[in-house]
Design an enzyme around this catalytic site. Sequence first.
Site, PDB file in Angstrom:
ATOM      1  CD  GLU A  15      -2.633  -1.253  -0.221  1.00 24.66           C
ATOM      2  OE1 GLU A  15      -2.994  -0.331  -1.211  1.00 24.66           O
ATOM      3  OE2 GLU A  15      -3.351  -2.750  -0.433  1.00 24.66           O
TER       4      GLU A  15
ATOM      5  CG  HIS B 111      -1.022   0.842  -4.445  1.00 21.69           C
ATOM      6  ND1 HIS B 111      -0.803   0.581  -5.751  1.00 21.69           N
ATOM      7  CD2 HIS B 111      -1.834  -0.007  -3.991  1.00 21.69           C
ATOM      8  CE1 HIS B 111      -1.386  -0.477  -6.084  1.00 21.69           C
ATOM      9  NE2 HIS B 111      -1.883  -1.106  -5.136  1.00 21.69           N
TER      10      HIS B 111
ATOM     11  CB  CYS C 187       8.299  -2.296  -8.666  1.00 23.26           C
ATOM     12  SG  CYS C 187       6.748  -3.103  -9.469  1.00 23.26           S
TER      13      CYS C 187
HETATM   14 ZN    ZN Z   1      -2.827  -3.012  -4.557  1.00 21.85          ZN
HETATM   15 ZN    ZN Z   2       7.090  -5.396  -9.625  1.00 25.49          ZN
END
Ligand code: ZN
Ligand code: ZN
Length: 191
Positions: free
Chosen positions: A147, A150, A186
């Site tokens: 989270e 995000h 990421c």
């Molecule tokens: Zn998520």
């Molecule tokens: Zn990833």
Amino acid sequence: MKKISFIVVLLFLTFSFVNAKPKTIYIQPLGDVKQEYLDYIKTSVKKFYGYDCVIKSKLNLITDVLAGSGTRYEAGKILKKYNSKENVLLITEKDITHRKSNDIPEWGVFGLGFRPGKTCVISTFRLKKNVSKAKFLERLNKVALHEIGHNLGLDHCTNDKECMMTSASGTIKQVDREKIWFCSKCWNQIR
Ligand SMILES: [Zn+2]
Ligand SMILES: [Zn+2]
């Protein structure tokens, strides 16, 4: 000379905006949350992201954020109610839900966070069932780090099933499949 200093200031402001990463994340319990869980998240967020965490004193969950059934809490309402200018990870031991469709207005979730933003919420409720405490804490850790990801602007990852930014879609199996790890795709977006 004046013109030069103006340009320097402008560059500095742009730079600070791009690098507006949190220095401190506030951990805000909603209702009773075991101190042990709060301490665990504080340590693991610091370890993974390097951010300092400050645990705030608890706020009582209020009926404003109840879901339509009146028995569970709506994650979206919690985010709106407690949306903060500081970076805040809200945590509750109550069950939280999110509207999936008209047929499923209350889909149980582990957490929800603004993308990007400064506020996210996680729940211990669905992570506890039939599991050792160590495994439960590992799940809680993954959901918190997901989270916060995000909030930092990361979308769901389709690159690697072991990456914590993969969508769990409410299934604990996916959370258990993940490592305490972000794939390089990421990481590169938030570094
Ligand atoms: Zn998520
Ligand atoms: Zn990833």
